[in-house]
Design an enzyme around this catalytic site. Sequence first.
Site, PDB file in Angstrom:
ATOM      1  N   GLY A 169       0.821  -1.201   0.000  1.00 24.23           N
ATOM      2  CA  GLY A 169       0.000   0.000   0.000  1.00 24.23           C
ATOM      3  C   GLY A 169       0.852   1.246   0.000  1.00 24.23           C
ATOM      4  O   GLY A 169       1.793   1.382  -0.789  1.00 24.23           O
ATOM      5  N   GLY A 170       0.516   2.171   0.893  1.00 26.10           N
ATOM      6  CA  GLY A 170       1.204   3.460   0.940  1.00 26.10           C
ATOM      7  C   GLY A 170       2.702   3.346   1.103  1.00 26.10           C
ATOM      8  O   GLY A 170       3.454   4.207   0.646  1.00 26.10           O
ATOM      9  N   GLY A 404      20.543   3.949 -34.855  1.00 22.40           N
ATOM     10  CA  GLY A 404      20.108   4.886 -33.828  1.00 22.40           C
ATOM     11  C   GLY A 404      20.736   4.593 -32.481  1.00 22.40           C
ATOM     12  O   GLY A 404      20.975   5.503 -31.682  1.00 22.40           O
ATOM     13  N   ALA A 405      21.025   3.328 -32.258  1.00 24.91           N
ATOM     14  CA  ALA A 405      21.627   2.963 -30.982  1.00 24.91           C
ATOM     15  C   ALA A 405      23.016   3.590 -30.838  1.00 24.91           C
ATOM     16  O   ALA A 405      23.450   3.916 -29.736  1.00 24.91           O
ATOM     17  CB  ALA A 405      21.709   1.447 -30.854  1.00 24.91           C
TER      18      ALA A 405
END
Lengths: 510, 661
Positions: A169-170, A404-405
Site C-alpha cells: 500500500g502506501g 540509432g543505438a
Amino acid sequence: MNDINRMLEERRKVARLGGGEARIEAQHARGKLTARERIDLLLDPDSFEEIDMFVEHDCHEFGMEERKIPGDGVVTGWGTVNGRPIYVYAKDFTVFGGSLSRAHSRKINKVQDMALRNGTPIIGILDAGGARIQEGVDALGGYAEVFQRNTLASGVIPQITMIMGPCAGGDVYSPAITDFVFMIRNTSYMFVTGPDVVKTVTNEEVTAEELGGAKVHTTRSSVADGAFDNDVEALTQLRRLIDFLPLSNRTGVPERPTFDVRDRVEPSLDTLVPENANMPYDMGELVLKMVDEGDFFEIQPDFAKNIIVGFGRMEGRTVGFVANQPMVLAGVLDSDASRKAARFVRFCDCFDIPIVTLVDVPGFLPGTAQEYGGLIKHGAKLLFAYAEATVPKITVITRKAYGGAYDVMASKHLRGDVNYAWPTAEIAVMGAKGAVEIIFRNALGDDEEIERRTKEYEEKFLNPFVAAERGYIDEVIQPHNTRRRVARALALLRSKKLENPWKKHDNIPL
Amino acid sequence: MFKKILIANRGEIACRVIRTAREMGIKTVAVYSDADARAQHVKDADEAVHIGGAPASESYLVIDKILDAIRQTGAEAVHPGYGFLSENKAFAEALEKEGVAFIGPPPGAIEAMGDKITSKKLAAEAGVSTVPGHMGLIADADEAVKIANEIGYPVMIKASAGGGGKGMRIAFNDDDAREGFQSSKNEAAASFGDDRIFIEKFVTQPRHIEIQVLGDKHGNLIYLGERECSIQRRNQKVIEEAPSPFLDEATRAAMGAQAVALAQAVDYCSAGTVEFIVDGDRNFYFLEMNTRLQVEHPVTELITGLDLVEQMIRIADGEVLGLQQEDVELKGWAIESRIYAEDPYRGFLPSTGRLSRYRPPEETVRDGITIRNDTGVYEGGEISLFYDPMIAKLVTHGDDRNVAIDAMAAALDDFRIDGIRHNIDFLTTIMHHARFRSGALTTAFIDEEFPEGFSGAEISDALGQQLAAIACFMQTKLTARAAQTDQILNGHAFHAPDELIVQFEDRVFETVSAPNGVRVDGKLINLESSWKPGDLFFYGYVNGNPTSVSVDMLAEGFRLTGGGAGIDVAVRSRRAQELTAFMPEKSDGASDKTLLCPMPGVLISVNVTAGQSVKVGEALAVVEAMKMENILRAEKDATVTKVLVTQGDKLAVDDIILEFE
C-alpha cells in the site's frame, strides 16, 4: 536531578525494547532483525544518534490512547558509514507492525528535512504493515508528507530504501521515488495490493512471494535494484554502495586512496573481442579490468542483462559505468535496457558522477512486442538522459555501434566529451548484410554480387575510420590501454563546466 | 644445421619446440587452424601458416596441408610434437619423399611400434620382458577361457588396436573371461574397426614406469633413466616424476638395457619412450613404445640437464650423439603436474572458454630449485573445445623428492587461472597427500584415494587459524582504507574495530589485529605481508613460513584458495556475527524445473537428451539470436526429463526448451 537521570535511563530502556521481548523473538524467528539491530549493522559502531526516541502517537480512537509505545514504530536518527554522515529511519515491525501514524510520519519527516538541509544521504529501512488504520486519514496524510519530501530531495541527496519485510500500500510509493531500492530474498515483498485483494478483484491466485518477492522485482518489474540473501549481507553491501555515493549534489564524488595504478595495462583486453564477429563476449570483464581494484557495484544485475550499469572507481573517484552486454541478446537496446540505463544516467548526472559508456550495440530490438510496448518512448528516455547530462561523458566503442543505438550511446553528437574506439569498432548505420540488401536491392538473388558488395561494405564501413575521419571518434585506442586512457580523460574532465539552459524542469518522455 | 623448421603441432609443445629452435638459431614455422589464429605458438614462431578449419581432422591431421606449408615456407625439417601426426608412418614417409627431415624416428620404427601385437612380438624377440599372455589372435570365447586359465587369473582382455581404456576388460574367472572377450570384441569392432583381441596377465599393484631412450642415426642408443607416471585418471597421466621413487639401481639398469635392446631391434633413432608396467615386486613388463617426444619429457630434462628437443633436432640433422651411457647422470628430483581445463569438484567435467586471468608462477632457478612452466596459452587466450584440454605443465626440480614436491605445492598455490575451471586444487591436494609423499603409488592411486571424487583438501585446525588470521589482516586493511574518504565528518574520523569474527563452514575464529600479526582465539599468529586491496594473491610470511593464498572478494569476506582448498570465509564484526545467528539458512533459489529460451532466436543445437544428468555450468543448448550464438547452461545439477524443441526451431522468449526432474 538523579530522579530525572534515572527516569531517562528507564524510559530509554523501555524505548529500546520496542514491542517487547516476545515480538523481538518473533521477528528473529522470521529470519529478520529488529530496526535497532539493522541500524547497528548499517552504521559505524557507536555512531548512531537517535532522534525522537520518546515520541508517541496522539490517536484517541479505538482504544489506542491506552496503547502507546515510545518511538511509535520507527527509529530515526543519524550516524556515520565509514566516517561519512547519513540519516536513517528504520520501521520497527515489533511496534504496531511498523504501521504509519501521524507521529510516526512526522518523525520520518524530521530526518528527511534535516538530511535535505544538511546535504546528507538518507536511508529508509522498511518492514511495515502499511497505514495505521485507527488513525485513518491522518495516516494517509502522513504518507503524502513523506512522498513530498522524497520528491523534493530527489536529485539533491541520495535516497536509498531497503525493503526488509512486508511493504504494501502506501509504503511502496516512497521507495519507488527514492534512488535505489534493495530487497531481501524470501523475507521481503512489496506490492500495491496484496494477494487477498488481488483474489477478490481479479480472481488471480498468487502468493505474496510470486506477487512481489525479491525475484519478481529484480528480474521482471525492475522495481528493485538488487536483492540480498539476508539482512546482514544486505546491510554490509549497502555500506559498500554508500561508499561510492556523493553526500549530496553539492559535494562531488568522494575520493579515497587507491592501491591500483592508473596506467595499469591489460594485454588480455586485446583479445576480448573475438575474431568471429558473431561470437559474444563478456563486457563485464572489460568493466572489471578498467575499474580500481576490480571493485564494481552493479545496479539491477538481474534485470535487462543486455545492459550493465553500476559504480566503479577510477583513481579513487566514483564513476558510473553503462555498458552494452553482448553476452545477452547481443547487447541490443530494448525497452527494459533503455529504461534501466536512462535512470542510472540521470542519477549520475544529478550527483556529478562522470559516466563511462562502453558500446557494443547492434541496434534497437525489432518486433511487435517491443513496438507495442513503447520502444520509441523508452528508447527516447535513454537518448534524453544522455543528451541532457552535463557530467563528464567518456565513450569507448569496442565493436558494433549501429544505427540509432550508436547515436543514443553517449555519442559525440550528444555532447560526448571524449569518444574513443577500439580498432575492432564498427560505426555504421547497420551491419553489412542488411545494408547491402537495401542498397543493392536489385541485385538480390545474385549471390555472387551480394557477396562482393557485402565484402565491399565491410571493408569500407565496418571499421572506426569513417567515424574518425569525421571527428565523431576522437581517437582509436588500443584495448590494453583503455584504463589508462579513460583515467587520463577523467582527470582532465574534472574541471568540465557545462550548463543546460535555465528551465523549471525538463519533460523527459516518461 | 637446419635453417628453418616447421612445427606440425599446436599449444604448449609447439611453443616448447620453438623455444629450443630459437636458442639454436633456427627459424621456426608454426601452422594453425581457424581456432588458433590468436594462439601463443603462432605469436612465438617466426612465420605462421594457416592450414584449415578448427577440427584437427581439417587441419593438424591433414598431411597435405602440412606439406603445403613446408613448400610455402621452405622449412627443411619438421618436428611433429606429440599427438596429431607424430606417430603417423605415412607422414614420416611423405616427408622423406618431399626431401624434408622428420625430427623423429624412421617410418619403419613408427610402424613396428604402432601395433600392440606386433610391438609385443618384437619386444619378446628382443629379449624384453613382456606380460605373460597370448600373442596370437583368439578365435572364440572358449579359446579365450582356455588361454586365461593357462596364464592364470586375473587376466586382462584387450583390443589389439585399442587405447584409452576402450575394448579393455579384466577377468577374475571363466565367466568374466567369456563375457569380457565378447564385449571387448564388440567394442573394438565399433571403436577401431578392428576386432582383434589378445589376453594377458593382469598385473597387481601396477605402476607405470617408462624409460626414455635416445639414439642417433649412427647406431648409438642410450637411455636417460625413467619416469614414473602412475598418477593417472582414466588412463590419462596427471602427475609424473623422475626418477621413480620405486626403482632400485639394478631394476633401472635392467629396464634401461631392455629398452635400448628394443630400440635397437627397430633401428630406432631420435627420442622415444618404452613404457613398462611394474608390479609390487619390481617385476616389470613391456607395455608399448611411444615413438615420439612425450608430454612429460621435461622431468627427464631436469634430472639429466639435457634438452631433448635439441637432441632430436641434432639427431635429425645427422649429428652423432654427444654423450654415451656412462655420461648420463641423474641429478635430483623432478615433478610435473598437468594443469587441465577440467573441474575436479564436478566429476572432472571439461571446461572451455576464455582465460580472463592466467597468472602462472614465475619461472625461476633459485636456491637449488627450478620452477618451469611449459604452456601454450596466455591471459586473454582461449581453451578451445577442439583440442586437448591441457593448459600448462608445471614442473619443479630440487635436490630430492620432498624438495621437489614442496616446491610444486608452493608453485601451484602461486598459479591463478580465472574464466574457466581447472584442476589446480586437485593437484595441490595430491602434493600434500601422505600416501603420495610416501611414494606408495599405483595406477589406481586416484580411484583408491578419491573414491567419492574430489571436494577440496581438508583444512587442519592450524591452517584454519592461519587463514582466519589472513582474512582478518586483509579485512582490517580494507576497512581502514574505506574510512579514508575525503567526505568524512570533520574531525570525527572513524576507526574500525580491531576485533573481527572469521567464519567458514561451521568453524568460527575470534581474531584481533596485533602489532606483528593477528591473535586468533587468543594465540598470536605472526604475519607479514604487503597485501593491499585489489591484490589477487596474499603473499607473505605466516609464522615465518612463506605463504601464498589466492583471494577473491565476496559480499561478506573473501574466497581464499590455497593448499588444495577453496573456502568462502566470512569476516564480520562481533555484532554482525551475533546477528547472523538469526539469519535463515540459505536456499539455493534456483528451483526452476525448465530451461526457458531467454531471447527470440533459432535453436542451433540441443546438447543433451532426455534422461541425461547434467552438472551446473554444462552447456545445454545453443540459441542464435541477433546473429550471435548464445550458449544456455545448466544453473544447477539436474536430470533432463524432456526435450521439447528440435534443431532449427524458431523460439520466442520463455519458450520451454528442456524440462528437468
